[in-house]
Write a protein that holds these residues in place. Structure first.
Motif, PDB file in Angstrom:
ATOM      1  N   ALA A  21      12.422  15.429  -6.315  1.00  0.00           N
ATOM      2  CA  ALA A  21      12.883  16.656  -6.338  1.00  0.00           C
ATOM      3  C   ALA A  21      11.961  17.374  -7.237  1.00  0.00           C
ATOM      4  CB  ALA A  21      14.162  16.752  -6.948  1.00  0.00           C
ATOM      5  N   GLY A  22      11.502  18.876  -7.047  1.00  0.00           N
ATOM      6  CA  GLY A  22      10.563  19.426  -7.784  1.00  0.00           C
ATOM      7  C   GLY A  22      11.268  20.738  -8.133  1.00  0.00           C
ATOM      8  N   ASN A  23      10.681  21.483  -9.025  1.00  0.00           N
ATOM      9  CA  ASN A  23      11.295  22.590  -9.403  1.00  0.00           C
ATOM     10  C   ASN A  23      11.231  23.674  -8.549  1.00  0.00           C
ATOM     11  OD1 ASN A  23       8.311  22.508 -10.524  1.00  0.00           O
ATOM     12  ND2 ASN A  23       8.643  24.656 -10.413  1.00  0.00           N
ATOM     13  N   HIS A  24      10.266  23.768  -7.642  1.00  0.00           N
ATOM     14  CA  HIS A  24      10.134  24.739  -6.398  1.00  0.00           C
ATOM     15  C   HIS A  24      11.321  24.261  -5.274  1.00  0.00           C
ATOM     16  CE1 HIS A  24       7.029  27.622  -7.361  1.00  0.00           C
ATOM     17  NE2 HIS A  24       6.604  26.619  -8.204  1.00  0.00           N
ATOM     18  N   ASP A  25      12.067  23.296  -5.402  1.00  0.00           N
ATOM     19  CA  ASP A  25      13.108  22.789  -4.420  1.00  0.00           C
ATOM     20  C   ASP A  25      14.388  23.017  -5.037  1.00  0.00           C
ATOM     21  OD1 ASP A  25      10.836  21.539  -2.942  1.00  0.00           O
ATOM     22  OD2 ASP A  25      10.775  19.900  -4.314  1.00  0.00           O
ATOM     23  N   ILE A  59       7.297   1.546 -12.638  1.00  0.00           N
ATOM     24  CA  ILE A  59       6.456   2.934 -12.451  1.00  0.00           C
ATOM     25  C   ILE A  59       7.726   4.240 -12.749  1.00  0.00           C
ATOM     26  CG2 ILE A  59       4.695   4.665 -11.049  1.00  0.00           C
ATOM     27  CD1 ILE A  59       3.717   1.905 -10.062  1.00  0.00           C
ATOM     28  N   LEU A  60       7.493   4.973 -13.538  1.00  0.00           N
ATOM     29  CA  LEU A  60       8.192   6.310 -13.852  1.00  0.00           C
ATOM     30  C   LEU A  60       7.696   7.303 -12.727  1.00  0.00           C
ATOM     31  CD1 LEU A  60      10.615   7.622 -15.100  1.00  0.00           C
ATOM     32  CD2 LEU A  60       9.009   8.308 -16.932  1.00  0.00           C
ATOM     33  N   LEU A  61       8.480   7.775 -11.988  1.00  0.00           N
ATOM     34  CA  LEU A  61       8.032   9.002 -11.047  1.00  0.00           C
ATOM     35  C   LEU A  61       9.099  10.227 -11.751  1.00  0.00           C
ATOM     36  CD1 LEU A  61       8.417   7.104  -7.777  1.00  0.00           C
ATOM     37  CD2 LEU A  61       6.385   7.585  -9.039  1.00  0.00           C
ATOM     38  N   THR A  62       8.432  11.089 -12.234  1.00  0.00           N
ATOM     39  CA  THR A  62       8.770  12.418 -12.720  1.00  0.00           C
ATOM     40  C   THR A  62       8.112  13.767 -12.218  1.00  0.00           C
ATOM     41  OG1 THR A  62       9.209  13.889 -14.514  1.00  0.00           O
ATOM     42  CG2 THR A  62       7.736  11.953 -14.629  1.00  0.00           C
ATOM     43  N   HIS A  63       8.684  14.713 -11.347  1.00  0.00           N
ATOM     44  CA  HIS A  63       7.896  15.841 -11.170  1.00  0.00           C
ATOM     45  C   HIS A  63       7.181  16.522 -12.275  1.00  0.00           C
ATOM     46  CE1 HIS A  63       6.419  19.252  -8.581  1.00  0.00           C
ATOM     47  NE2 HIS A  63       7.038  19.836  -9.631  1.00  0.00           N
ATOM     48  N   ILE A  64       8.237  16.787 -13.223  1.00  0.00           N
ATOM     49  CA  ILE A  64       7.342  17.480 -14.757  1.00  0.00           C
ATOM     50  C   ILE A  64       6.621  16.501 -15.283  1.00  0.00           C
ATOM     51  CG2 ILE A  64       8.046  18.969 -16.423  1.00  0.00           C
ATOM     52  CD1 ILE A  64      10.223  19.975 -14.930  1.00  0.00           C
ATOM     53  N   LYS A 112       0.791  -1.083   0.002  1.00  0.00           N
ATOM     54  CA  LYS A 112       0.101   0.081   0.136  1.00  0.00           C
ATOM     55  C   LYS A 112       0.844   1.246   0.069  1.00  0.00           C
ATOM     56  CE  LYS A 112      -1.780  -1.422   3.917  1.00  0.00           C
ATOM     57  NZ  LYS A 112      -2.818  -1.496   4.867  1.00  0.00           N
ATOM     58  N   ILE A 113       0.662   2.170  -0.950  1.00  0.00           N
ATOM     59  CA  ILE A 113       1.502   3.373  -1.211  1.00  0.00           C
ATOM     60  C   ILE A 113       0.559   4.505  -1.409  1.00  0.00           C
ATOM     61  CG2 ILE A 113       3.388   4.608  -2.702  1.00  0.00           C
ATOM     62  CD1 ILE A 113       4.159   1.493  -3.620  1.00  0.00           C
ATOM     63  N   ALA A 114       0.875   5.495  -0.454  1.00  0.00           N
ATOM     64  CA  ALA A 114       0.167   6.778  -0.420  1.00  0.00           C
ATOM     65  C   ALA A 114       0.996   7.667  -1.495  1.00  0.00           C
ATOM     66  CB  ALA A 114      -0.114   7.234   0.960  1.00  0.00           C
ATOM     67  N   VAL A 115       0.521   8.365  -2.195  1.00  0.00           N
ATOM     68  CA  VAL A 115       1.209   9.426  -2.945  1.00  0.00           C
ATOM     69  C   VAL A 115       0.548  10.793  -2.590  1.00  0.00           C
ATOM     70  CG1 VAL A 115       1.925   9.966  -5.289  1.00  0.00           C
ATOM     71  CG2 VAL A 115       1.361   7.494  -4.702  1.00  0.00           C
ATOM     72  N   VAL A 116       1.689  11.805  -2.448  1.00  0.00           N
ATOM     73  CA  VAL A 116       1.319  13.139  -1.952  1.00  0.00           C
ATOM     74  C   VAL A 116       2.291  13.895  -2.952  1.00  0.00           C
ATOM     75  CG1 VAL A 116       1.553  14.803  -0.291  1.00  0.00           C
ATOM     76  CG2 VAL A 116       0.555  12.433   0.056  1.00  0.00           C
ATOM     77  N   THR A 117       1.831  15.129  -3.507  1.00  0.00           N
ATOM     78  CA  THR A 117       2.560  15.983  -4.284  1.00  0.00           C
ATOM     79  C   THR A 117       2.172  17.554  -4.098  1.00  0.00           C
ATOM     80  OG1 THR A 117       3.391  16.538  -6.503  1.00  0.00           O
ATOM     81  CG2 THR A 117       1.351  16.070  -6.103  1.00  0.00           C
ATOM     82  N   ASP A 118       3.185  18.300  -4.231  1.00  0.00           N
ATOM     83  CA  ASP A 118       3.045  19.754  -4.293  1.00  0.00           C
ATOM     84  C   ASP A 118       2.603  20.345  -3.122  1.00  0.00           C
ATOM     85  OD1 ASP A 118       3.847  20.812  -7.111  1.00  0.00           O
ATOM     86  OD2 ASP A 118       2.863  18.829  -7.435  1.00  0.00           O
ATOM     87  N   PRO A 119       3.011  19.890  -1.882  1.00  0.00           N
ATOM     88  CA  PRO A 119       2.357  20.885  -0.714  1.00  0.00           C
ATOM     89  C   PRO A 119       2.920  22.315  -0.912  1.00  0.00           C
ATOM     90  CG  PRO A 119       4.351  19.339  -0.158  1.00  0.00           C
ATOM     91  CD  PRO A 119       3.936  18.928  -1.310  1.00  0.00           C
ATOM     92  N   GLY A 123       7.452  15.807  -5.131  1.00  0.00           N
ATOM     93  CA  GLY A 123       8.078  16.989  -5.327  1.00  0.00           C
ATOM     94  C   GLY A 123       7.519  18.450  -4.984  1.00  0.00           C
ATOM     95  N   ASP A 124       8.144  19.535  -5.049  1.00  0.00           N
ATOM     96  CA  ASP A 124       7.732  20.743  -4.771  1.00  0.00           C
ATOM     97  C   ASP A 124       7.205  20.902  -3.199  1.00  0.00           C
ATOM     98  OD1 ASP A 124       8.102  21.983  -7.174  1.00  0.00           O
ATOM     99  OD2 ASP A 124       6.280  22.497  -7.784  1.00  0.00           O
ATOM    100  N   TYR A 125       8.255  20.916  -2.244  1.00  0.00           N
ATOM    101  CA  TYR A 125       7.746  20.720  -1.024  1.00  0.00           C
ATOM    102  C   TYR A 125       7.721  22.304  -0.567  1.00  0.00           C
ATOM    103  CZ  TYR A 125       9.470  16.275  -2.075  1.00  0.00           C
ATOM    104  OH  TYR A 125       9.652  15.082  -2.603  1.00  0.00           O
ATOM    105  N   PHE A 126       8.642  22.949  -1.210  1.00  0.00           N
ATOM    106  CA  PHE A 126       8.718  24.614  -0.665  1.00  0.00           C
ATOM    107  C   PHE A 126       8.092  25.356  -1.702  1.00  0.00           C
ATOM    108  CE2 PHE A 126      12.638  22.742   1.209  1.00  0.00           C
ATOM    109  CZ  PHE A 126      11.910  22.122   2.457  1.00  0.00           C
ATOM    110  N   ASP A 127       7.737  26.771  -1.599  1.00  0.00           N
ATOM    111  CA  ASP A 127       7.378  27.494  -2.649  1.00  0.00           C
ATOM    112  C   ASP A 127       8.615  28.195  -3.390  1.00  0.00           C
ATOM    113  OD1 ASP A 127       5.698  28.655  -4.478  1.00  0.00           O
ATOM    114  OD2 ASP A 127       4.753  29.882  -2.960  1.00  0.00           O
ATOM    115  N   GLY A 128       9.433  28.698  -2.325  1.00  0.00           N
ATOM    116  CA  GLY A 128      10.504  29.545  -3.075  1.00  0.00           C
ATOM    117  C   GLY A 128      11.852  28.868  -2.770  1.00  0.00           C
ATOM    118  N   GLY A 129      11.841  27.691  -2.654  1.00  0.00           N
ATOM    119  CA  GLY A 129      13.373  26.728  -2.433  1.00  0.00           C
ATOM    120  C   GLY A 129      14.435  27.348  -2.735  1.00  0.00           C
ATOM    121  N   PRO A 130      14.674  27.562  -4.227  1.00  0.00           N
ATOM    122  CA  PRO A 130      15.989  28.065  -4.553  1.00  0.00           C
ATOM    123  C   PRO A 130      16.219  29.521  -4.232  1.00  0.00           C
ATOM    124  CG  PRO A 130      14.534  27.014  -6.486  1.00  0.00           C
ATOM    125  CD  PRO A 130      13.669  27.171  -5.232  1.00  0.00           C
ATOM    126  N   PHE A 131      15.265  30.214  -3.748  1.00  0.00           N
ATOM    127  CA  PHE A 131      15.702  31.612  -3.603  1.00  0.00           C
ATOM    128  C   PHE A 131      15.633  31.938  -1.787  1.00  0.00           C
ATOM    129  CE2 PHE A 131      12.953  31.243  -7.441  1.00  0.00           C
ATOM    130  CZ  PHE A 131      13.779  31.881  -8.262  1.00  0.00           C
TER     131      PHE A 131
END
Length: 530
Positions: free
Chosen positions: A151-155, A227-232, A54-61, A109-117
């Motif tokens: 990893a997400g683009n906001h990270d 199963i391929l996992l990709t944020h984009i 059983k796998i729970a999938v969550v994205t973009d908090p 992915g995308d755990y933070f909003d302005g991660g790189p900044f």
């Protein structure tokens, strides 16, 4: 008044209990684990849970920070927005996802909003908030639930950031681990890639590293479905339909590149070439992605056949989607029999969370209704039997007058009327007509009256009369009487307004005294670490 206040308090208590607690139980109660076709066919009605992981999938908090809104850092408005957004996701995780008892929790992915900044201090603060929302420390220390991150683009940003700010990737890997890796759950292999680096410049170190990982995976032969996992998400033609679960408009391909080095500054889909290379190399049975914040299910064509991709919506209610969600994925624990399709080892179900905006709108409407009820509710309550009796008497009078031939009721000469002023609790004046009969010998001694005017009699004369039941009548009062009654009427209206204001404040105070502590208790019940 007390009964009305208690009634409104109960309505508010039930509303708060549902909006702050019960509504987050609904997804858990209504969304169960899907059964892969392979496990269903081989267990013959026995317990299916032993046959799949059983796998729970969550994205973009996408935790809100100083880059999210045009608000000053550490301002009250920003802190309040962060608190209520974080609280919603924590409730969703603790009350909707964890009670389903997943074996694995997968973040796309995308755990933070302005991660790189974010500065290192700001980034650590966001990382601490993330661990608190999803109870990471508790899961790692006290449970057997495995956690995997993507990893997400906001990270870490897009390819243009990696050559300019390599410390961003190092900071991410220190907290979340590797960006390209694979793991196995049951009899299904999961291939995790850093999609932000796929379409970068070949001279960039991180882009060749990602494609080298893809090449190594393609060389490794495995009988397990992948199963391929990709944020984009993968490339799709413009205006591609996304299915019935999507609530927002379709987003078409958009890629922005830097002028000086042609590196990617933004992209919402992987390029068509990158997509084809991934599908041909990895040969996945399913693709899971995020980034879009809304649901989208599409079918890709590769030289090895059709591949379904499901883009999962955000778990946050502040990221442009009214309908936050998560996914339950079941991966078969059994080896597929010969001739089976790889898709038979995998089954998914999208579960939707409460619509927080609707809950807040209902709070506002209920508050307005509470004020209106407190102000307009009759002082003596709803006297329904009284009004019903009056209505029925009016109907009976109307019917009797209709069948009386239109004749006028003659006033008996032996009847004399007397009127008495009565003031009710609302400050309105009523004249009560009292009818009695007198003998003909006394008629000469009676004071003469004019039809439609009130007469005054002495107390002794009143006591001699044989009065009948009083009834309300509408009279025209002479001008002198109206002038005398005006000050008293205005004073009574003022008293009535004051009484209503005092009563309204009393009712609101009782409702607030009961429900504010309840709301605060519900507010922090899930927020405080257990």
């Amino acid at each position: 008044m007390l009964k009305l206040a208690v009634f409104l308090s109960l309505i508010w208590a039930l509303t708060l209990l549902y909006g702050e607690m019960f509504s987050f139980w609904v997804p858990f109660l209504s969304c169960s684990w899907p059964h892969p076709p392979s496990s269903s066919s081989m267990t013959d009605g026995l317990d299916h849970q032993r046959d799949y992981v059983k796998i729970a999938v969550v994205t973009d908090p996408q935790l809100m920070d100083r880059t999210s809104l045009h608000l000053a850092p550490k301002s009250f408005a920003l802190e309040a927005a962060q608190f209520y957004t974080d609280l919603y996701m924590r409730r969703a995780f603790l009350s909707s996802i964890l009670p389903s008892k997943p074996d694995i929790i997968l973040f796309l992915g995308d755990y933070f909003d302005g991660g790189p900044f974010l500065s290192d201090e700001e980034w650590q603060e966001s990382w601490s908030r993330f661990k608190h929302i999803f109870d990471i420390d508790m899961l790692e220390q006290t449970t057997n639930i495995k956690l995997y991150y993507l990893a997400g683009n906001h990270d870490i940003g897009y390819a243009a950031f990696h050559s300019r700010m390599p410390e961003v990737i190092k900071r991410y890997e220190k907290a979340f681990g590797a960006r390209n890796y694979q793991f196995t759950a049951g009899k299904v292999d999961f291939i995790t890639i850093d999609a932000q680096t796929l379409d970068g410049h070949p001279q960039n170190n991180v882009t060749p590293a990602t494609w080298e990982f893809v090449k190594n995976v393609s060389k490794h032969l495995s009988s397990n479905p992948r199963i391929l996992l990709t944020h984009i998400p993968l490339y799709r033609p413009d205006q591609t339909a996304c299915g019935s679960y999507r609530s927002s408009s379709i987003i078409n391909q958009r890629i922005n590149r830097a002028a000086q080095d042609n590196e990617i500054l933004y992209q919402n889909y992987i390029t068509e070439k990158g997509t084809n290379d991934l599908l041909d190399s990895i040969k996945p049975a399913l693709v899971l992605s995020g980034h879009d914040h809304d649901q989208c299910t599409v079918i890709h064509k590769s030289k090895y056949g059709s591949v379904k991709e499901h883009t999962l919506g955000t778990i946050s209610w502040q990221q442009g989607n009214l309908f936050p969600s998560y996914m339950l994925l079941s991966a078969s624990n059994r080896i597929l029999p010969n001739g089976s399709m790889p898709e038979e080892a995998i089954s998914t179900k999208v579960c939707f969370l409460p619509v927080q905006l609707y809950i807040y709108i209902w709070y506002i409407l209920l508050f307005v209704m509470t004020l209106l009820i407190a102000v307009l509710w009759p002082t003596n309550g709803v006297l329904f039997p009284h009004y019903l009796d009056g209505f029925l008497r009016s109907v009976r009078g109307l019917i009797s007058s209709s069948f009386s031939g239109g004749g006028k009721k003659l006033k008996s000469e032996d009847e004399i009327y007397e009127y008495e002023e009565i003031w009710d609790a609302e400050g309105s004046m009523h004249l009560i007509k009292k009818t009695f009969k007198v003998s003909s010998t006394c008629s000469s001694d009676s004071a003469s009256v004019e039809r439609g005017n009130a007469i005054m009699r002495s107390v002794a004369r009143k006591q001699e009369t044989d009065t009948s039941n009083p009834s309300d009548v509408t009279l025209h009062i002479g001008s002198d009487t109206a002038v005398k009654a005006l000050p008293r009427t205005n004073k009574s209206k003022t008293k009535m307004v004051i009484r209503r204001l005092v009563r309204t404040l009393s009712i609101i105070t009782i409702v607030a005294a009961f429900n504010i502590p309840l709301y605060m208790m519900l507010l922090f019940k899930d927020w405080i670490d257990k």
